[in-house]
Design an enzyme around this catalytic site. Structure first.
Site, short mmCIF file in Angstrom:
data_model
loop_
_atom_site.label_atom_id
_atom_site.label_comp_id
_atom_site.label_asym_id
_atom_site.label_seq_id
_atom_site.Cartn_x
_atom_site.Cartn_y
_atom_site.Cartn_z
CB SER A 79 -0.99 0.04 1.17
OG SER A 79 -1.83 -1.09 1.16
CB SER A 95 -0.91 -2.21 -3.45
OG SER A 95 -0.30 -1.03 -3.02
CG ASP A 151 -2.13 1.70 -4.41
OD1 ASP A 151 -1.45 1.36 -3.43
OD2 ASP A 151 -2.12 1.09 -5.49
#
Length: 371
Positions: free
Chosen positions: A248, A286, A288
């Site tokens: 992330s 991830s 984001d």
């Protein structure tokens, strides 16, 4: 000359970047913005808290125009729905570890109760973002306490550094040691000049993806990459199924340009373009998430109106849509350099269970750029 208080920078290693940075090359080049850290780095504890104050401690409760954007939703940014609803932000933004969001959220409330009791008398929606530091850090150990959030806020100043500090303490990026990275750009918009600053908690990307200045450093690096091995994922017969590239990134964009909330949403959408310059393709695992705010138009976008008062209508100045491109470019450029700063400022770390994260070797960067 850049005067930021820290060690070596990517530019010192020969990496060149587009655009003109502010004097600190940091998010705090935007007037009034302050950043504070609490860092816990000892053995199996590799974590912390980062506090970003849009208008400093005395400006808590004074709204800024704000907006958010999520490239991939495997993450958390509390308070986001109210930012999207009201177009405003009036509290500090805190960044930390995934499993410390609740602790830090409580700590922000406690700090506001102590220092701005009138603001806390009705309701608060703290803004807390996270990335996952569980490779290096005992993430389930409860090593942060609510007061750490207040200490990060109290430590805030204009002298911010990149590196494994605050919420970025235990983070890894592109299979190297990562952390907190910041950079800024000065943008000419018509006859005016504005500043855009970016701060990232960088914890994303797989090793082969990394590029700096267009050079594929990740696939060329001789540095060990133990995070790419899956054995460390298997604990007590359980394989969580994470993948290289997971982890992330949370990005905060500040500007003194007068922008409306939906213009700031467009700015926040440009952060991934800066990340992409460093190679990431945006892993499914991830999270984001990005937030952009403007310190202009002080006094507008107020939601908390005392009973019996009839304030005048809001009056907001804004950059015309046809002139926003330099601010987009500044965001992309500052984001790219902030990633590089997080990597270059890192050092080798041994964390929980002997897990090791290696910093991007400076010698490899110098060789790649002939420095």
């Amino acid at each position: 000359m850049l005067s930021r208080m820290s060690g070596i920078h990517a530019r010192d290693l020969g990496v060149s970047f587009d655009g003109v940075p502010g004097p600190r090359n940091a998010i705090t080049d935007v007037g009034g913005v302050e950043v504070g850290y609490v860092t816990r780095s000892a053995g199996h504890v590799q974590t912390g808290v980062t506090a970003i104050l849009p208008r400093g401690r005395d400006g808590v409760g004074v709204p800024c125009a704000a907006a958010t954007h999520s490239l991939n939703g495997n993450g958390e940014l509390t308070g986001r729905t109210w930012i999207d609803e009201s177009g405003s932000l009036d509290l500090p933004v805190l960044l930390t570890s995934s499993h410390s969001v609740g602790t830090v959220h409580r700590g922000v409330v406690d700090w506001v109760v102590r220092h701005h009791p009138a603001l806390a008398s009705q309701w608060l929606l703290p803004v807390v973002g996270e990335t996952w530091d569980g490779y290096l850090h005992d993430i389930n150990g409860g090593h942060l306490v609510p007061d750490d959030a207040g200490r990060a806020i109290d430590a805030a100043s204009a002298d911010v550094v990149s590196g494994p500090f605050g919420g970025g303490t235990g983070m890894c990026c592109y299979g190297f040691k990562g952390g907190t990275g910041t950079a800024s750009r000065v943008a000419d918009v018509g006859d005016e000049q504005y500043t855009v600053g970016v701060l990232l908690q960088a914890n994303f990307g797989s090793r082969p993806e990394l590029r700096l200045g267009g050079v594929p450093l990740g696939r060329r690096s001789a540095a060990p990459n133990p995070m790419a091995e899956t054995d460390w994922l298997v604990r007590d017969g359980e394989n969580p199924g994470a993948a290289a590239g997971a982890g992330s990134v949370v990005g905060i964009v500040a500007t003194d340009a007068p922008l409306l909330p939906h213009q700031l949403a467009a700015v926040a959408r440009r952060v991934p373009l800066g990340l992409a310059r460093t190679g990431t393709t945006g892993s499914h695992f991830s999270g984001d998430i990005f937030l952009a705010f403007s310190t202009a138009n002080t006094g507008a976008l107020v939601s908390r109106i005392p009973a019996g008062q009839t304030p005048p209508l809001d009056r907001l100045r804004s950059v015309p849509w046809g002139l926003v491109d330099p601010l987009y470019a500044a965001t992309v450029e500052a984001t790219e350099e902030a990633v590089a700063e997080a990597l270059v400022a890192a050092h080798d770390v041994t964390g929980r269970d002997g897990h090791r994260a290696y910093a991007l070797p400076h010698a490899e960067v110098r060789a790649a750029f002939g420095a």
